[in-house]
Scaffold this active site. Structure first.
Site, PDB file in Angstrom:
ATOM      1  N   HIS A 157      -4.301  -5.695  -3.423  1.00 13.15           N
ATOM      2  CA  HIS A 157      -3.105  -4.770  -3.456  1.00 13.15           C
ATOM      3  C   HIS A 157      -2.465  -4.261  -4.601  1.00 13.15           C
ATOM      4  CE1 HIS A 157      -2.688  -6.486   0.760  1.00 13.15           C
ATOM      5  NE2 HIS A 157      -2.225  -5.038   1.140  1.00 13.15           N
ATOM      6  N   ARG A 209       3.107   2.635  -3.654  1.00 18.08           N
ATOM      7  CA  ARG A 209       3.572   1.917  -2.533  1.00 18.08           C
ATOM      8  C   ARG A 209       4.438   0.557  -3.202  1.00 18.08           C
ATOM      9  NH1 ARG A 209      -0.933   2.377   2.210  1.00 18.08           N
ATOM     10  NH2 ARG A 209      -1.153   4.810   1.859  1.00 18.08           N
ATOM     11  N   ARG A 213     -10.657  -0.343  -3.802  1.00 20.69           N
ATOM     12  CA  ARG A 213     -11.157  -1.167  -2.868  1.00 20.69           C
ATOM     13  C   ARG A 213     -12.665  -1.196  -2.612  1.00 20.69           C
ATOM     14  NH1 ARG A 213      -7.446  -2.558   1.523  1.00 20.69           N
ATOM     15  NH2 ARG A 213      -5.327  -3.306   0.434  1.00 20.69           N
TER      16      ARG A 213
HETATM   17  P1  AMO Z   1      -3.943   3.375   4.453  1.00 23.12           P
HETATM   18  O1  AMO Z   1      -2.503   3.185   4.258  1.00 23.12           O
HETATM   19  O2  AMO Z   1      -4.895   2.238   5.436  1.00 23.12           O
HETATM   20  O3  AMO Z   1      -3.942   4.760   5.282  1.00 23.12           O
HETATM   21  O4  AMO Z   1      -4.542   3.735   3.169  1.00 23.12           O
HETATM   22  C1  AMO Z   1      -5.743   3.983   2.865  1.00 23.12           C
HETATM   23  C2  AMO Z   1      -6.639   3.404   2.139  1.00 23.12           C
HETATM   24  O5  AMO Z   1      -6.184   3.283   0.886  1.00 23.12           O
HETATM   25  C3  AMO Z   1      -6.414   1.977   0.269  1.00 23.12           C
HETATM   26  N1  AMO Z   1      -5.065   1.242  -0.084  1.00 23.12           N
HETATM   27  C4  AMO Z   1      -4.871   0.540  -1.135  1.00 23.12           C
HETATM   28  N2  AMO Z   1      -5.481   0.221  -2.075  1.00 23.12           N
HETATM   29  C5  AMO Z   1      -4.961  -0.594  -3.084  1.00 23.12           C
HETATM   30  N3  AMO Z   1      -3.607  -1.076  -2.831  1.00 23.12           N
HETATM   31  C6  AMO Z   1      -2.775  -0.814  -1.873  1.00 23.12           C
HETATM   32  N4  AMO Z   1      -1.512  -1.265  -2.062  1.00 23.12           N
HETATM   33  C7  AMO Z   1      -3.500   0.208  -0.963  1.00 23.12           C
HETATM   34  N5  AMO Z   1      -3.021   0.815   0.165  1.00 23.12           N
HETATM   35  C8  AMO Z   1      -3.878   1.337   0.938  1.00 23.12           C
HETATM   36  C9  AMO Z   1      -7.064   0.993   1.297  1.00 23.12           C
HETATM   37  C10 AMO Z   1      -6.751   1.829   2.561  1.00 23.12           C
HETATM   38  O6  AMO Z   1      -7.840   1.749   3.410  1.00 23.12           O
HETATM   39  N6  AMO Z   1      -2.919   8.211   5.216  1.00 23.12           N
HETATM   40  C11 AMO Z   1      -3.736   7.261   5.784  1.00 23.12           C
HETATM   41  C12 AMO Z   1      -5.111   7.675   5.705  1.00 23.12           C
HETATM   42  C13 AMO Z   1      -5.594   8.642   6.516  1.00 23.12           C
HETATM   43  O7  AMO Z   1      -5.427   8.403   7.635  1.00 23.12           O
HETATM   44  O8  AMO Z   1      -6.071   9.659   6.070  1.00 23.12           O
HETATM   45  C14 AMO Z   1      -3.416   6.054   4.750  1.00 23.12           C
HETATM   46  O9  AMO Z   1      -2.775   5.813   3.794  1.00 23.12           O
HETATM   47  O10 AMO Z   1      -8.439   1.291   0.961  1.00 23.12           O
END
Ligand code: AMO
Length: 429
Positions: A222, A213, A403
């Site tokens: 993050h 991301r 997380r």
């Molecule tokens: P979402 O974007 O909420 O949902 O991501 C799911 C989980 O991934 C973790 N996460 C992260 N952890 C660390 N750094 C980041 N930048 C980061 N972004 C996300 C979080 C979050 O809850 N496709 C959907 C999931 C689904 O609906 O199946 C998704 O990606 O713990």
């Protein structure tokens, strides 16, 4: 092999016998005629005792080694109730496998505080420290037990592409790469592929997935490259079926870690109360009511870090779901129900650790939603195709591994939970 036993594998039956141990020299105490060397391996520490008059050459060689040099040592395993583990190795032979340069860029056992950047710059040495290694041993267990749980529930492990022609979560937070002259993206999650697989008949899939991301966030929660446990399951009646998997997986993994990783939990000074199932469910509407008592918060507003923390203060439980979000707060694939999305977040001590939903499985509704959100459906041809030839109702979640660990182990920074973190500034090591 250069070792016959790890430090924790030696038992009474080995006393009086010859064994071979190997590892890093943590400390050397030279008392002149006798020296005590603390050797560290993956499992712990042990004492090597070298006596000068028995072998002056060998004695000289071992006491002159630098800290963190790697050796393999051979000798008699002697019972001694006064030393750690109740035994010591009386040195007879030694092979120096690698000498460590001196000074070390950071200490391993020294109690002086090392700043986080120095630790990350020297991550390999950082990982030699008990409390750091413990995080990754618990991470190893978490992934193992989560997989174990999912396999028992009939989920099939899959691996989907990480390079893709379209972005998976919409938005601009994607890393663009040059793919033989064409634009491609690193996937933000396996979302599109795991949904597509629901039309394959596999029914239940999971992936230990990489998320990439390009978000600008520079926060303690993050990462730009993170890992997740992604699941997708077909023939569900509602998102409740998916939430049940999320909470049971969490419960199972926590129980197993408590059983298997007590040493590591002690090293991290972590005490955990196992929350009971089912985890409470709070609707977004209820959250709005709670927040409005304290801050200016409108229905439809995003739940940011401050709001999540405030909410957690009002609740007397650690793990809970927030559900029935405003449709606009959730991605295009979430199943609408009036002005709500049939989506949920799993929160742990005031931080989202997983999010999921029942998905739209009807082709025309999906296209309609994408159009409403201004998405270019031609960029999603392959994804959409999977919905045209028999797509069952389905749902799933993405569960952030770092997380979860951050909250479970009460760590302040998510970077503690991944070996080589990638954030806006850090691309090394
Ligand atoms: P979402 O974007 O909420 O949902 O991501 C799911 C989980 O991934 C973790 N996460 C992260 N952890 C660390 N750094 C980041 N930048 C980061 N972004 C996300 C979080 C979050 O809850 N496709 C959907 C999931 C689904 O609906 O199946 C998704 O990606 O713990």
């Amino acid at each position: 092999m250069l070792r016959s036993h790890y430090s924790n594998e030696v038992s009474k039956k080995d006393y009086g016998k010859k064994i071979r141990i190997a590892g890093w020299i943590e400390d050397i105490r030279n008392l002149g005629g006798i020296a005590f060397i603390i050797l560290r391996d993956r499992a712990g520490r042990m004492q090597i005792t070298a006596i000068k008059k028995q072998n002056p050459e060998l004695f000289k060689e071992i006491v002159s080694l630098t800290r963190e040099s790697v050796i393999s040592a051979y000798g008699i395993c002697q019972q001694n109730s006064k030393v750690m583990n109740g035994w010591e190795l009386l040195l007879e032979e030694m092979e120096v496998l690698a000498k460590a340069e001196t000074p070390l860029p950071m200490g391993v056992i020294d109690k002086v505080n090392v700043d986080f950047d120095t630790r990350l710059d020297n991550r390999i040495i950082d990982l030699r420290r008990d409390e750091v290694k413990a995080i990754f041993m618990i991470r190893h267990s978490f992934i193992h037990y989560a997989s174990d749980f999912l396999r028992k529930k009939g989920f099939v492990e899959v691996h989907t592409p990480k390079i893709s022609a379209s972005s998976s979560e919409g938005g601009t937070e994607v890393f663009k790469i040059d793919y033989f002259g064409r634009d491609a993206f690193l996937v933000q999650s396996p979302q599109l592929y795991k949904q597509m697989l629901m039309a394959s008949g596999l029914d239940r899939v999971y992936e230990i997935a990489w998320y990439f991301r390009a978000e600008e966030h520079d926060t303690s929660r993050h990462l730009n490259e993170s890992t997740a446990i992604d699941i997708e399951m077909a023939f569900i009646e509602s998102e409740e079926d998916v939430m049940k998997v999320a909470e049971e997986l969490t419960d199972y993994a926590i129980q197993k870690i408590l059983d298997e990783n007590s040493e590591e939990l002690d090293a991290l000074h972590v005490e955990v109360d196992l929350p009971s199932l089912p985890y409470p469910r709070i609707s977004y509407d209820e959250v709005v009511e709670i927040l409005q008592k304290e801050i200016d918060f409108k229905w439809g507003d995003d739940l940011g870090t401050d709001e999540e923390n405030l909410l957690a203060k009002h609740l007397d439980y650690e793990l809970y779901f927030i559900k029935d979000f405003p449709l606009e707060a959730k991605p295009f694939y979430a199943m609408p129900s009036g002005k709500y999305a049939r989506a949920f977040d799993l929160e742990y001590k005031g931080m989202e650790i997983a999010s999921g939903a029942q998905r739209i499985h009807d082709y025309s509704l999906l296209v309609q939603r994408m159009n409403e959100l201004g998405m270019k459906t031609e960029n999603f041809e392959d994804y959409l195709k999977a919905f045209r030839y028999g797509m069952p109702p389905h749902g799933g979640f993405g569960y952030g591994i770092e997380r979860f660990l951050m909250r479970f182990l009460n760590l302040k920074n998510i970077r503690e939970c991944i070996l080589f973190p990638r954030d806006r500034k850090r691309l090394r090591p």
